[in-house]
Design an enzyme around this catalytic site. Structure first.
Site, PDB file in Angstrom:
ATOM      1  N   LEU A  17       0.803  -1.339   0.097  1.00 19.91           N
ATOM      2  CA  LEU A  17       0.115  -0.186   0.105  1.00 19.91           C
ATOM      3  C   LEU A  17       1.372   1.214  -0.109  1.00 19.91           C
ATOM      4  CD1 LEU A  17      -2.843  -1.101   2.424  1.00 19.91           C
ATOM      5  CD2 LEU A  17      -3.265  -0.731   0.518  1.00 19.91           C
ATOM      6  N   CYS A  18       0.186   2.798  -0.442  1.00 15.84           N
ATOM      7  CA  CYS A  18       0.909   3.786  -0.883  1.00 15.84           C
ATOM      8  C   CYS A  18       1.516   4.063   0.613  1.00 15.84           C
ATOM      9  CB  CYS A  18      -0.030   4.785  -0.611  1.00 15.84           C
ATOM     10  SG  CYS A  18       0.584   5.974  -0.661  1.00 15.84           S
ATOM     11  N   PRO A  19       2.526   3.928   0.856  1.00 16.45           N
ATOM     12  CA  PRO A  19       3.704   4.785   0.429  1.00 16.45           C
ATOM     13  C   PRO A  19       4.530   3.941  -0.788  1.00 16.45           C
ATOM     14  CG  PRO A  19       4.527   5.850   2.759  1.00 16.45           C
ATOM     15  CD  PRO A  19       3.291   4.951   2.927  1.00 16.45           C
ATOM     16  N   ASP A  44      -2.480  -1.431  -5.653  1.00 17.00           N
ATOM     17  CA  ASP A  44      -2.865  -0.557  -4.667  1.00 17.00           C
ATOM     18  C   ASP A  44      -3.486   0.144  -5.957  1.00 17.00           C
ATOM     19  OD1 ASP A  44      -3.070   2.024  -2.787  1.00 17.00           O
ATOM     20  OD2 ASP A  44      -1.415   2.366  -2.968  1.00 17.00           O
TER      21      ASP A  44
END
Length: 80
Positions: A17-19, A44
Site C-alpha cells: 500500500l501507499c507509500p 494498490d
C-alpha cells in the site's frame, strides 16, 4: 505501447500500500542510469494517481500506465 517498451528493471510491488510502491520506485530509480526504464507492478488502487504525481514532482517520465486485471503496470524512464 507497453508491448514495445523494454524495461531495464522490474519492481514487484503487488500487495503493498501507499507509500511503499513510490518509496521502492524512488530507491530503484536512483540506482539506474539516465534513460533506463523501470517497470513497476502494483495492486494498490491509488497507485495510478501516486505514480502520476511522483513523476510530475521528480521530473522522471511516466511512459505508460495501464491496468491488467487487478494489477496496475507502469513504465517509468529515468530523466535526470
Amino acid at each position: 505501447m507497453a508491448d514495445i517498451l523494454h524495461a531495464d528493471r522490474e519492481l514487484d510491488c503487488k500487495g503493498m500500500l501507499c507509500p511503499l510502491p513510490v518509496i521502492n520506485l524512488s530507491k530503484a530509480i536512483r540506482t539506474m542510469q539516465v534513460g533506463q526504464i523501470v517497470k513497476l507492478i502494483a495492486t494498490d488502487k491509488g497507485s495510478p494517481a501516486d505514480m502520476a504525481a511522483w513523476s510530475r514532482n521528480t521530473g522522471n517520465e511516466l511512459l505508460d500506465s495501464h491496468q491488467e486485471g487487478d494489477k496496475f503496470v507502469f513504465f517509468v524512464k529515468r530523466a535526470k
